[in-house]
Design an enzyme around this catalytic site. Structure first.
Site, PDB file in Angstrom:
ATOM      1  N   CYS A   2       4.328 -11.315   2.135  1.00  0.00           N
ATOM      2  CA  CYS A   2       4.855 -12.627   2.488  1.00  0.00           C
ATOM      3  C   CYS A   2       4.130 -13.683   1.666  1.00  0.00           C
ATOM      4  O   CYS A   2       3.185 -13.377   0.947  1.00  0.00           O
ATOM      5  CB  CYS A   2       4.617 -12.914   3.968  1.00  0.00           C
ATOM      6  SG  CYS A   2       5.356 -11.671   5.043  1.00  0.00           S
ATOM      7  N   GLY A  29       8.952 -13.455  -0.512  1.00  0.00           N
ATOM      8  CA  GLY A  29       9.679 -13.137   0.707  1.00  0.00           C
ATOM      9  C   GLY A  29      10.976 -13.893   0.781  1.00  0.00           C
ATOM     10  O   GLY A  29      11.002 -15.106   0.550  1.00  0.00           O
ATOM     11  N   ASN A 104      -0.071 -13.427   5.803  1.00  0.00           N
ATOM     12  CA  ASN A 104       0.329 -12.471   4.770  1.00  0.00           C
ATOM     13  C   ASN A 104      -0.623 -11.289   4.857  1.00  0.00           C
ATOM     14  O   ASN A 104      -1.828 -11.467   4.785  1.00  0.00           O
ATOM     15  CB  ASN A 104       0.241 -13.140   3.390  1.00  0.00           C
ATOM     16  CG  ASN A 104       0.537 -12.184   2.235  1.00  0.00           C
ATOM     17  OD1 ASN A 104       0.079 -12.390   1.134  1.00  0.00           O
ATOM     18  ND2 ASN A 104       1.310 -11.142   2.481  1.00  0.00           N
ATOM     19  N   GLY A 105      -0.056 -10.076   4.988  1.00  0.00           N
ATOM     20  CA  GLY A 105      -0.881  -8.867   5.085  1.00  0.00           C
ATOM     21  C   GLY A 105      -0.537  -8.090   6.337  1.00  0.00           C
ATOM     22  O   GLY A 105       0.317  -8.507   7.125  1.00  0.00           O
ATOM     23  N   TYR A 245       3.345  -6.360  -9.952  1.00  0.00           N
ATOM     24  CA  TYR A 245       4.703  -6.749  -9.586  1.00  0.00           C
ATOM     25  C   TYR A 245       4.809  -8.024  -8.755  1.00  0.00           C
ATOM     26  O   TYR A 245       5.633  -8.885  -9.039  1.00  0.00           O
ATOM     27  CB  TYR A 245       5.369  -5.592  -8.835  1.00  0.00           C
ATOM     28  CG  TYR A 245       6.707  -5.957  -8.232  1.00  0.00           C
ATOM     29  CD1 TYR A 245       7.838  -6.103  -9.023  1.00  0.00           C
ATOM     30  CD2 TYR A 245       6.829  -6.203  -6.863  1.00  0.00           C
ATOM     31  CE1 TYR A 245       9.068  -6.471  -8.482  1.00  0.00           C
ATOM     32  CE2 TYR A 245       8.050  -6.569  -6.309  1.00  0.00           C
ATOM     33  CZ  TYR A 245       9.162  -6.696  -7.115  1.00  0.00           C
ATOM     34  OH  TYR A 245      10.354  -7.065  -6.585  1.00  0.00           O
TER      35      TYR A 245
END
Ligand code: AMP
Ligand code: SF4
Length: 475
Positions: A2, A29, A104-105, A245
């Site tokens: 995210c 996201g 995020n995570g 990426y």
């Protein structure tokens, strides 16, 4: 995976800037987006919706929202719960005041945290680990909110890069292992927190530094105050896949340009005679051109072309109006998606020998289909080059990778993969090549999806340890 963004100002209204920050983090996201703020009545407000930032949120109404601090979130699509109730920030007004969290995570001890909270009466609305952090905070009503947050984060294991809004101010926090990036930016007296530095330029801010692993940063009218979580990590675990990426190429993470790292991955890929390589014929050194799979393979392909001296061609065209294909419910839909999204140029590929570069091969869907389409263009030779090592293990730190059974490199040799994809040769970048290209020491990076070395022992990790991690001494 995210994206999170937070803004604090003593003077300016920042809700619209959070919207703009989220636009710049859209690549992290696309499932949902949200913005939260605390109003003059000490209530937390949130606006969230499904889809891309411009679909989910109303920029006009945010521009009229007169608040000097706000946080936002873009949510990464997962195989299961594409629901509004999973959208973030998650907000609550508890005994000690308002709180909003964007995360995020993934926490690796969620099950333990959840059962211990449920045994103390917590009722969960979702399966999200962010909610567990919120419950941990709310279960410390005697502590002031920031102390309750520190308490909660010291009990969490795994990956968290957070922005949090409390009455005390804007808080940024990063887990002690540093899995996911988190950056601090500044414009005059305004401070910004972002998953990636690429979001700063859009709002005229500049990168100050990364939020340190294990650091909790409070930003308010007194400026910046830095706290440390009371957990010392043995080593860092910054996600190497961010460089492969996820991150945008114009971001800088821990002083390393993502663009330069990717370009160097391509250069090393061209140089390396890797053990992760096979050939059934042809001569890649005599290829007519290097092409990339847009957009993920672009920067590595530039490096490959530079190093090999083979010209670079934009020979695969991307339909930019088609969204993501990676996480679709069925293989058939994924395959159709790739065909609609990518189109090789008949003109360039006919009767040619080409090197095709992509950043990663996960299920093998994208590369397999593109190779088949290029074959339909009557290419003579096709050499597939992947600018990361084979993905053999799932990620437990916030990336929605398929289970091991669906990871093509988990059950097949490089030769088998090349044969099933239909490439004349296939080469992956080695793990050392990847680490060298990123330019950070190997013991600061997580490479678990490539080598199975996890921070914790997930169910699928190899049993017994090497002393450093849980790889079983295999790597
Ligand atoms: P696959 O088609 O399953 O082999 O996936 C590889 C392709 O998806 C590559 O082109 C990557 O750029 C992209 N990719 C790799 N990992 C992810 C991820 N976690 N989410 C979305 N796309 C990804
Ligand atoms: Fe990143 Fe892979 Fe580690 Fe997950 S397992 S954090 S994707 S390097």
């Amino acid at each position: 995976m995210c994206g999170v963004f937070g803004a604090y100002s003593n003077t300016d209204c920042v809700a619209e800037e959070v919207y703009l920050g989220l636009l710049a983090l859209q690549h992290r996201g696309q499932e949902s987006a949200g913005v939260a703020w605390i109003d003059a009545a000490r209530r937390v407000n949130v606006e969230k919706g499904m889809g891309l930032v411009h679909e989910a949120l109303d920029q006009k109404s945010l521009s009229r929202t007169k608040v000097t601090s706000a946080i936002g979130h873009v949510r990464y699509s997962t195989a299961g719960g594409s629901l509004l109730q999973n959208a973030q920030p998650i907000c609550a007004n508890y005994a000690q005041g308002p709180v909003a969290i964007a995360h995020n995570g993934n926490l690796t001890n969620l099950t333990e945290l959840r059962s211990s909270l449920e045994s103390r009466g917590a009722i969960f609305q979702s399966t999200s680990d962010t909610e567990a952090i919120l419950h941990l905070v709310a279960h410390q009503p005697a502590k002031r909110p920031l102390d309750a947050l520190l308490y909660a984060l010291e009990r969490a294991r795994g990956a968290f890069s957070l922005v949090v809004l409390l009455e005390d101010g804007l808080v940024a926090a990063r887990d002690p292992w540093g899995f996911r990036p988190l950056a601090l930016g500044r414009r005059d007296d305004n401070y910004y927190i972002s998953s990636e530095s690429c979001a700063f330029s859009l709002i005229g801010a500049t990168l100050v530094r990364d939020v340190e692993p294990g650091e909790v940063l409070l930003i308010n009218e007194n400026g910046l105050t830095s706290y440390r979580l009371g957990i010392e990590a043995d080593r860092r675990w910054l996600c190497s896949f961010e460089f492969v990426y996820f991150a945008r190429p114009d971001s800088v993470i821990e002083g390393r340009s993502v663009y330069r790292a990717r370009q160097e991955m391509g250069r090393r890929l061209a140089r390396e005679g890797s053990s992760e390589e096979c050939s059934s014929g042809g001569d890649p050194d005599a290829a007519d051109f290097v092409a990339y799979l847009p957009d993920s393979g672009t920067t590595a392909a530039i490096g490959y072309a530079e190093e090999s001296g083979i010209p670079f061609e934009a020979a695969v065209v991307r339909n930019r109006y088609v969204g993501r294909t990676f996480i679709q419910p069925t293989q058939r839909v994924r395959e159709l998606g790739v065909r609609v999204k990518l189109s090789p140029s008949q003109e360039l590929f006919a009767d040619s020998s080409a090197i095709l570069v992509d950043d990663s091969l996960v299920r093998g869907t994208t590369a397999g289909l593109v190779v088949a389409m290029v074959r339909e263009c009557r290419a003579r030779e096709l050499h597939l080059r992947i600018s990361s090592p084979p993905v053999k293990y799932p990620c437990y730190y916030g990336i929605d990778t398929p289970s091991r059974g669906d990871l093509t490199a988990a059950g097949h040799s490089v030769a088998q993969i090349a044969a099933s994809i239909g490439a004349d040769s296939l080469r992956y970048l080695s793990k050392d090549g990847l680490i060298g290209a990123i330019g950070l020491p190997g013991d600061r990076l997580c490479t678990a999806c490539f080598d199975g070395c996890y921070l914790d022992d997930p169910a699928e990790a190899v049993p017994s340890g090497c002393g450093v991690c849980s790889c079983g001494g295999v790597f």
